[in-house]
Design a protein around this motif. Structure first.
Motif, PDB file in Angstrom:
ATOM      1  N   ARG A   1     -31.431  15.044   4.390  1.00 50.60           N
ATOM      2  CA  ARG A   1     -29.976  14.884   4.307  1.00 50.60           C
ATOM      3  C   ARG A   1     -29.555  14.839   2.843  1.00 50.60           C
ATOM      4  NH1 ARG A   1     -26.113  10.689   4.455  1.00 50.60           N
ATOM      5  NH2 ARG A   1     -27.685   9.048   4.396  1.00 50.60           N
ATOM      6  N   PHE A   2     -28.527  15.592   2.505  1.00 50.55           N
ATOM      7  CA  PHE A   2     -28.033  15.602   1.126  1.00 50.55           C
ATOM      8  C   PHE A   2     -27.041  14.470   0.926  1.00 50.55           C
ATOM      9  CE2 PHE A   2     -29.960  19.727   1.168  1.00 50.55           C
ATOM     10  CZ  PHE A   2     -30.352  19.925  -0.154  1.00 50.55           C
ATOM     11  N   ILE A  37     -23.223  19.171  -4.437  1.00 49.02           N
ATOM     12  CA  ILE A  37     -24.448  19.964  -4.570  1.00 49.02           C
ATOM     13  C   ILE A  37     -24.760  20.673  -3.247  1.00 49.02           C
ATOM     14  CG2 ILE A  37     -26.975  19.685  -4.710  1.00 49.02           C
ATOM     15  CD1 ILE A  37     -26.577  17.851  -7.077  1.00 49.02           C
ATOM     16  N   GLU A  38     -24.605  19.962  -2.162  1.00 46.15           N
ATOM     17  CA  GLU A  38     -24.899  20.568  -0.854  1.00 46.15           C
ATOM     18  C   GLU A  38     -24.010  21.790  -0.622  1.00 46.15           C
ATOM     19  OE1 GLU A  38     -24.147  18.000   2.463  1.00 46.15           O
ATOM     20  OE2 GLU A  38     -25.556  19.087   3.749  1.00 46.15           O
ATOM     21  N   SER A  39     -22.770  21.687  -1.023  1.00 46.33           N
ATOM     22  CA  SER A  39     -21.834  22.797  -0.830  1.00 46.33           C
ATOM     23  C   SER A  39     -22.252  24.019  -1.653  1.00 46.33           C
ATOM     24  CB  SER A  39     -20.428  22.342  -1.244  1.00 46.33           C
ATOM     25  OG  SER A  39     -19.554  23.444  -1.265  1.00 46.33           O
ATOM     26  N   TYR A  40     -22.611  23.766  -2.914  1.00 43.94           N
ATOM     27  CA  TYR A  40     -23.056  24.892  -3.762  1.00 43.94           C
ATOM     28  C   TYR A  40     -24.319  25.528  -3.177  1.00 43.94           C
ATOM     29  CZ  TYR A  40     -19.875  23.269  -7.447  1.00 43.94           C
ATOM     30  OH  TYR A  40     -18.770  22.914  -8.172  1.00 43.94           O
ATOM     31  N   LEU A  41     -25.222  24.685  -2.714  1.00 45.47           N
ATOM     32  CA  LEU A  41     -26.474  25.215  -2.169  1.00 45.47           C
ATOM     33  C   LEU A  41     -26.214  26.067  -0.935  1.00 45.47           C
ATOM     34  CD1 LEU A  41     -28.821  22.096  -2.568  1.00 45.47           C
ATOM     35  CD2 LEU A  41     -28.950  24.263  -3.829  1.00 45.47           C
ATOM     36  N   PHE A  84     -34.767  22.188 -11.733  1.00 42.92           N
ATOM     37  CA  PHE A  84     -34.470  21.432 -10.514  1.00 42.92           C
ATOM     38  C   PHE A  84     -33.418  22.156  -9.656  1.00 42.92           C
ATOM     39  CE2 PHE A  84     -35.807  16.948 -12.170  1.00 42.92           C
ATOM     40  CZ  PHE A  84     -37.057  17.469 -12.449  1.00 42.92           C
ATOM     41  N   ALA A  85     -32.496  22.821 -10.311  1.00 45.45           N
ATOM     42  CA  ALA A  85     -31.505  23.600  -9.555  1.00 45.45           C
ATOM     43  C   ALA A  85     -32.228  24.676  -8.744  1.00 45.45           C
ATOM     44  CB  ALA A  85     -30.489  24.231 -10.508  1.00 45.45           C
ATOM     45  N   GLY A  86     -33.222  25.305  -9.360  1.00 46.74           N
ATOM     46  CA  GLY A  86     -34.015  26.314  -8.645  1.00 46.74           C
ATOM     47  C   GLY A  86     -34.772  25.703  -7.479  1.00 46.74           C
ATOM     48  N   LEU A  87     -35.346  24.521  -7.704  1.00 43.96           N
ATOM     49  CA  LEU A  87     -36.067  23.854  -6.616  1.00 43.96           C
ATOM     50  C   LEU A  87     -35.119  23.538  -5.458  1.00 43.96           C
ATOM     51  CD1 LEU A  87     -38.413  21.264  -8.445  1.00 43.96           C
ATOM     52  CD2 LEU A  87     -38.747  23.697  -8.087  1.00 43.96           C
ATOM     53  N   LEU A  88     -33.930  23.081  -5.807  1.00 46.67           N
ATOM     54  CA  LEU A  88     -32.953  22.741  -4.757  1.00 46.67           C
ATOM     55  C   LEU A  88     -32.535  23.986  -3.977  1.00 46.67           C
ATOM     56  CD1 LEU A  88     -30.890  20.118  -6.749  1.00 46.67           C
ATOM     57  CD2 LEU A  88     -31.933  19.715  -4.502  1.00 46.67           C
ATOM     58  N   ILE A  89     -32.380  25.096  -4.680  1.00 43.00           N
ATOM     59  CA  ILE A  89     -32.021  26.346  -3.984  1.00 43.00           C
ATOM     60  C   ILE A  89     -33.118  26.725  -2.994  1.00 43.00           C
ATOM     61  CG2 ILE A  89     -31.707  28.841  -4.330  1.00 43.00           C
ATOM     62  CD1 ILE A  89     -30.339  28.052  -7.054  1.00 43.00           C
ATOM     63  N   MET A  90     -34.367  26.603  -3.437  1.00 40.38           N
ATOM     64  CA  MET A  90     -35.486  26.917  -2.542  1.00 40.38           C
ATOM     65  C   MET A  90     -35.523  25.952  -1.353  1.00 40.38           C
ATOM     66  SD  MET A  90     -36.994  29.632  -3.373  1.00 40.38           S
ATOM     67  CE  MET A  90     -38.344  29.481  -2.207  1.00 40.38           C
ATOM     68  N   MET A  91     -35.195  24.697  -1.628  1.00 39.77           N
ATOM     69  CA  MET A  91     -35.159  23.718  -0.529  1.00 39.77           C
ATOM     70  C   MET A  91     -34.110  24.108   0.498  1.00 39.77           C
ATOM     71  SD  MET A  91     -35.420  19.863  -1.997  1.00 39.77           S
ATOM     72  CE  MET A  91     -35.315  19.242  -0.329  1.00 39.77           C
ATOM     73  N   SER A  92     -32.923  24.400   0.008  1.00 39.25           N
ATOM     74  CA  SER A  92     -31.818  24.731   0.895  1.00 39.25           C
ATOM     75  C   SER A  92     -32.125  25.988   1.714  1.00 39.25           C
ATOM     76  CB  SER A  92     -30.552  24.936   0.052  1.00 39.25           C
ATOM     77  OG  SER A  92     -29.495  25.376   0.854  1.00 39.25           O
ATOM     78  N   LEU A  93     -32.690  26.976   1.016  1.00 40.94           N
ATOM     79  CA  LEU A  93     -33.037  28.227   1.680  1.00 40.94           C
ATOM     80  C   LEU A  93     -34.103  27.977   2.765  1.00 40.94           C
ATOM     81  CD1 LEU A  93     -32.696  31.321   1.700  1.00 40.94           C
ATOM     82  CD2 LEU A  93     -34.455  31.442  -0.087  1.00 40.94           C
ATOM     83  N   GLY A  94     -35.117  27.219   2.406  1.00 46.23           N
ATOM     84  CA  GLY A  94     -36.175  26.928   3.369  1.00 46.23           C
ATOM     85  C   GLY A  94     -35.644  26.172   4.578  1.00 46.23           C
ATOM     86  N   LEU A  95     -34.810  25.179   4.310  1.00 49.08           N
ATOM     87  CA  LEU A  95     -34.273  24.395   5.423  1.00 49.08           C
ATOM     88  C   LEU A  95     -33.423  25.268   6.346  1.00 49.08           C
ATOM     89  CD1 LEU A  95     -33.317  21.168   3.409  1.00 49.08           C
ATOM     90  CD2 LEU A  95     -35.041  21.315   5.219  1.00 49.08           C
ATOM     91  N   ARG A  96     -32.636  26.145   5.745  1.00 45.71           N
ATOM     92  CA  ARG A  96     -31.797  27.027   6.560  1.00 45.71           C
ATOM     93  C   ARG A  96     -32.665  27.897   7.485  1.00 45.71           C
ATOM     94  NH1 ARG A  96     -26.865  29.830   5.634  1.00 45.71           N
ATOM     95  NH2 ARG A  96     -26.288  28.130   4.237  1.00 45.71           N
ATOM     96  N   LEU A  97     -33.842  28.284   6.980  1.00 49.76           N
ATOM     97  CA  LEU A  97     -34.725  29.171   7.751  1.00 49.76           C
ATOM     98  C   LEU A  97     -35.662  28.386   8.679  1.00 49.76           C
ATOM     99  CD1 LEU A  97     -35.559  31.698   4.900  1.00 49.76           C
ATOM    100  CD2 LEU A  97     -34.114  32.109   6.905  1.00 49.76           C
ATOM    101  N   ASP A 109     -31.174  10.491  -5.573  1.00 43.99           N
ATOM    102  CA  ASP A 109     -29.702  10.439  -5.522  1.00 43.99           C
ATOM    103  C   ASP A 109     -29.110  11.681  -4.864  1.00 43.99           C
ATOM    104  OD1 ASP A 109     -29.874   8.089  -6.828  1.00 43.99           O
ATOM    105  OD2 ASP A 109     -29.197   8.840  -8.786  1.00 43.99           O
ATOM    106  N   ILE A 110     -29.938  12.719  -4.757  1.00 48.32           N
ATOM    107  CA  ILE A 110     -29.389  13.989  -4.277  1.00 48.32           C
ATOM    108  C   ILE A 110     -29.724  14.258  -2.815  1.00 48.32           C
ATOM    109  CG2 ILE A 110     -29.505  16.511  -4.605  1.00 48.32           C
ATOM    110  CD1 ILE A 110     -29.960  15.960  -7.612  1.00 48.32           C
ATOM    111  N   VAL A 111     -31.003  14.017  -2.429  1.00 42.28           N
ATOM    112  CA  VAL A 111     -31.418  14.435  -1.097  1.00 42.28           C
ATOM    113  C   VAL A 111     -32.564  13.549  -0.612  1.00 42.28           C
ATOM    114  CG1 VAL A 111     -32.964  16.200  -2.093  1.00 42.28           C
ATOM    115  CG2 VAL A 111     -32.199  16.455   0.268  1.00 42.28           C
TER     116      VAL A 111
END
Lengths: 357, 610
Positions: B150-151, B156-160, B418-431, B470-472
């Protein structure tokens, strides 16, 4: 089946060398032989000193009782192994028959109870002779043997006169008579049978502290004969105290110990020797429930010297002739040999082993 | 309640006896300790009174000490004690062979293991202990268990979400040779023709392999067509392979973790000596010293060729060649509870690596599109398409994937990484996959150039970990390995730095930590197994030293954390605004050329429509 035990006064006193030599003689004599150890033996270097050690060479047909994890430890091959259910630190003891000659490593039963079970099994498979290698100065389990070979030498003490005196004291303990007081169904606790047949039993099997000695002394009535049985161990220092301080109480008392090794396991033989002489002088007597012959005694001039500078041990020797002659001079009733200084007397005959061929 | 008699048989030292007395008393035993200087006779007399289940002796072995110990055993036997009382010994220089020679019933070698002591008192065998231990207490851990993802930061969640949409849109309808090879490998696996010694139809294998070869680089094609091996590669022969099995018979000591008194973190180390056999040795040593998991590292050229080799292959340089045979061989030697990560995060064979890793039994994957398409050298567009496909495979296989943040080593500031890591997290979770971000604890070029760690190495590293909380709600796994760029060729220094970083991470409550061997940075080739033990030992001691202490942020660390958080948000905002993830990488939004990061070029122009 006969059982011959090899014991030493310390590590590196030559018991394995003696056992290996007797094994050669037994092999030539055509006996079916089994080999085991109450410790661990068969390594090529000593665990503590790192110095080379003699190794057992097993011939085809010989049985070896050792921990299963050690069957691959030597160069001998085995064609039949039988589990015994007896456990050691190194695994279950198996009885293995040698199919191809080579070196073997031994770790057999390390307590008397297990050795008895193993010897019963070996006797059941028609073994003529079992050689039991001792370990360091351990003796107790070998009270089950029919005879002992004792090894001493400079690894026990580098002073020849000390070695000789100690060996003579040990040897003297094998000459106490067999007692007729406690032959069968001996109790497991210290007991006193008075002249009137009354049996007094203490709450301990052994006398190792002042408290148990006081308990025993309280039952020793001055001026009365009695038979005392010590099934366990008796501190020689306490025994000496008893006979020196209370000659009136020990007078007329016949002390029966289980075997010579029970005395030797209890403490210094020199103290026993002196204390038993004092007992005799006071009118007391000592004997064994079961006699155990000392077949012969070996001496070994080798000792490991620790070098502080390098932190390593090196092999050193006392004068081998002087050692042999000094010990022989002190011991007249038992043959003394240096295995590496032939000729020897007929060692098999000394061990009451009759050749088959 | 069983009685235990403890004796030092030492003139002075009785610490071990006191420790045992306390622990045995806590475990419910009636433990009696005798003082230093006690003689064997006194011990036996006391034992005759107490009738203990066991006598435990602690004594350092030296010359003539053996006789004292064996005298005790002999006295016990002669006194008739041994029928009911077991006698054990422990202490420096005691070995099982010496214990047997002295006549003891049991011996305790090395570090005190209370379960072994209690088993001895209770008359249970060590093998029973090992089995029971494995069956009851040691299961393969799941690093992602309990995390909701959970974010906590809606911005940040919106951008991701925006960026994830962009990535999925960019990848839709696209394919590459890498994806097509992965599909063929999957088909080969299904038809049982995926290995050289397959049991399926030769015709089927021939047809599939022919299709596969058309999708490979010429060097890989030469391997399949002409049997030509790449430079520095040779076949392992059967005898070499079979011999390894004989060296590791079944059964092992109970697992002893590096952790002192915390359930986490789990510790990982990499292997990849080039030789699968040597890898097995390294893994077994690492397992014996308490590692929880290992990574398979392949050669760097593996990532830059279209196509993978097959068979049992060894490689004279760093990195073990990734083939199904090599992977399966290595996997077969891992303990059932050891986690196994097969990395495929950065090259042209990323999708196929997931297929083979899964087939060989991998527990974890490693996928990072921003890192692989910059520092990893692969074209961003290519890795975007391959990466999305790989994440789908990870979701399909239900295998978590970790996301290394090693682009920091090129000079990228942590917030961009870390922004890159978060993008990968978001992408992985979506999939449908389960991600594990891996913020790097290191002394990176960015820190040295900007002096951000001049005073200490704690504030920055703690801030880099704390910002994630603090983020996720996610597992956190500092890597890769921790302490990167603090290490020198001095093995003591290197092991110390690793242990300090690892224990700091543990105190910050992370879930896993990757540690290096002490010669990893300067080995000039395969690392040595001794150096591997250096850091395992150092980490264990550091964790013991630290216990359950928890790290808290200083005002300076709080400030750094806030700064990173703010800049992550800004970076994600910029990437979202750019509207094209691949372009964001090309244009340096997640790490620019000024930072020291360049877009990869390998595989450029290889994306096509399905």
């Amino acid at each position: 089946m006969r059982t011959l035990g090899f014991v030493g006064t310390a590590k590196n006193t030559g018991k394995t060398t003696a056992a290996v030599h007797v094994l050669e003689l037994v092999r030539a004599a055509g006996l079916t032989t089994a080999l085991t150890s109450i410790g661990f033996d068969g390594e090529s270097t000593d665990h503590i000193t790192g110095l080379p050690k003699p190794r057992y060479q097993a011939a085809p047909g010989m049985l070896v009782a050792t921990a299963d994890s050690l069957l691959d430890y030597g160069s001998a091959d085995f064609d039949r192994t039988e589990p015994t259910g007896l456990q050691t630190i190194l695994g279950e003891i198996v009885i293995a028959r040698v199919s191809r000659p080579g070196t073997v490593a031994l770790a057999g039963p390390n307590r008397r109870l297990d050795l008895r079970r193993l010897l019963d099994r070996l006797a059941a498979v028609q073994v003529d002779l079992t050689l039991v290698d001792g370990a360091l100065n351990r003796l107790a389990a070998l009270s089950l043997a029919d005879g002992l070979v004792l090894s001493t030498g400079a690894a026990f003490d580098e002073r020849i006169e000390v070695i000789a005196a100690h060996a003579a004291a040990m040897e003297s303990l094998f000459h106490l008579p067999r007692s007729s007081d406690w032959t069968e169904n001996a109790p497991s606790l210290v007991c006193l049978r008075q002249e009137n047949g009354r049996l007094i039993q203490l709450s301990t099997s052994s006398v190792l502290d002042e408290g148990s000695l006081s308990s025993l002394l309280s039952q020793l009535t001055p001026g009365a004969d009695a038979a005392c049985f010590i099934p366990g161990v008796f501190s020689p220092t306490l025994f000496q105290t008893m006979v020196q301080k209370f000659p009136d109480r020990v007078a007329g008392k016949r002390f029966t110990f289980t075997s010579p090794v029970h005395l030797l396991a209890s403490g210094k033989p020199e103290i026993w020797q002196s204390a038993l002489e004092t007992l005799s002088a006071a009118g007391g007597a000592a004997g064994y429930q079961a006699a155990l012959p000392l077949c012969f005694l070996t001496v070994n001039p080798f000792f490991p010297r620790y070098l502080q500078k390098t932190g390593a041990y090196v092999a050193e020797y006392v004068d081998k002739q002087q050692l042999l002659h000094s010990v022989q001079a002190r011991i007249t009733r038992t043959p003394v040999v240096d295995i590496l200084q032939p000729p020897h007397p007929d060692l098999l005959a000394l061990c009451q082993i009759t050749p088959k061929n | 309640m069983k009685t235990v008699l403890l004796a030092p048989l030492d003139p002075v030292h009785d610490n071990a006896v006191k420790l045992l007395k306390r622990k045995l008393s806590e475990a419910g035993y009636d433990a009696h300790a005798m003082p230093p200087g006690t003689t064997p006779e006194e011990v036996i007399q006391r034992a005759l009174t107490l009738k203990p289940a066991a006598i435990l002796v602690s004594r350092t072995l030296g010359y003539k000490v053996a006789e004292i110990l064996s005298q005790l055993v002999d006295l016990a036997d002669a006194a008739g004690l041994r029928d009911a009382t077991r006698i054990g010994v422990g202490g420096m220089a005691i070995t099982r062979e010496i214990g047997a020679e002295l006549g003891f019933d049991g011996c305790f070698v090395g570090e005190l293991k209370m379960n072994a002591v209690i088993d001895f008192i209770e008359g249970r065998s060590a093998s029973q202990t090992a089995r029971a231990f494995d069956e009851i207490t040691r299961e393969k851990p799941d690093i992602t268990a309990g995390y909701t993802y959970r974010f906590f930061d809606p911005k940040i969640e919106s951008y991701l979400n925006q960026i994830t949409d962009q990535i999925l849109s960019a990848a839709a309808g696209k394919t590459t040779d890498g994806i097509e090879r992965a599909k063929i490998r999957s088909e080969m696996l299904e038809m049982d023709v995926a290995t050289r010694d397959h049991r399926g139809s030769p015709e089927t294998r021939g047809k599939l392999l022919a299709r596969y070869i058309t999708l490979c680089d010429s060097e890989i094609q030469a391997f399949y067509k002409d049997g030509r091996l790449p430079a520095g590669v040779r076949w392992l022969d059967r005898a070499e392979i079979d011999r390894v099995g004989e060296l590791f018979p079944s059964g092992h000591e109970p697992f002893t973790p590096l952790r002192h008194n915390r359930p986490k973190p789990y510790f990982f180390s990499q292997y990849g000596t080039g030789c699968p056999i040597m890898d097995v040795y390294h893994i077994k040593v690492a397992e014996a010293w308490g590692i929880d998991g290992v990574f398979h590292f392949d050669p760097s050229w593996n990532a830059q060729r279209e196509g993978l080799l097959e068979g049992y292959l060894t490689h004279e340089h760093d990195g073990t060649i990734l083939t199904l045979e090599n992977l399966s061989f290595i996997r077969s030697f891992l303990e059932p509870y050891t986690l196994w990560n097969v990395r495929g995060h950065r090259g042209l064979n990323t999708p196929e690596t997931q297929v083979l890793g899964h087939a060989a039994g991998a527990d974890l994957f490693k996928i990072n599109i921003p890192y692989g398409s910059t520092a990893g050298g692969t074209d961003p567009q290519r890795l975007l398409v391959d990466g999305v496909y790989s994440l789908k495979l990870a979701a399909q296989y239900k295998i978590p994937f970790d996301i290394p943040g090693n682009d920091e080593l090129s000079g990228v500031p942590p917030y961009k990484t870390f922004a890159g890591l978060l993008i990968m997290m978001s992408l992985g979770l979506r999939l449908g996959a389960r991600p594990i971000p891996k913020p790097l604890l290191c002394y990176s070029p960015y820190m040295t150039i900007h002096g951000r760690m001049d005073d200490n190495m704690i504030d920055m590293n703690l801030a880099k970990l704390a910002v994630w909380r603090d983020i996720v709600d996610t597992p956190i796994w500092p890597g890769e390995p921790v302490g990167f760029m603090t290490h020198t060729p001095d093995r003591v220094q290197s092991a110390l730095q690793t242990s300090l970083h690892a224990s700091l991470a543990a105190a910050a409550g992370v879930d896993a930590v990757t540690i290096a061997s002490s010669d990893e940075a300067y080995s000039k080739g395969p690392i040595s197994v001794q150096a591997r033990v250096d850091t395992l030992r150092a980490v264990r001691d550091q964790l013991r030293f630290q216990g359950s202490l928890q790290a808290s942020l200083s005002p300076a660390a709080e400030s750094i954390k806030a700064e990173i958080h703010e800049k992550i948000t800004a970076t994600l905002a910029a990437v979202a605004a750019r509207g094209d993830f691949a372009a964001s990488i090309y244009e340096g939004l997640l790490g620019s050329q000024d930072d020291g990061l360049y877009p990869g070029r390998v595989g450029a122009g290889t994306v096509r429509g399905e």
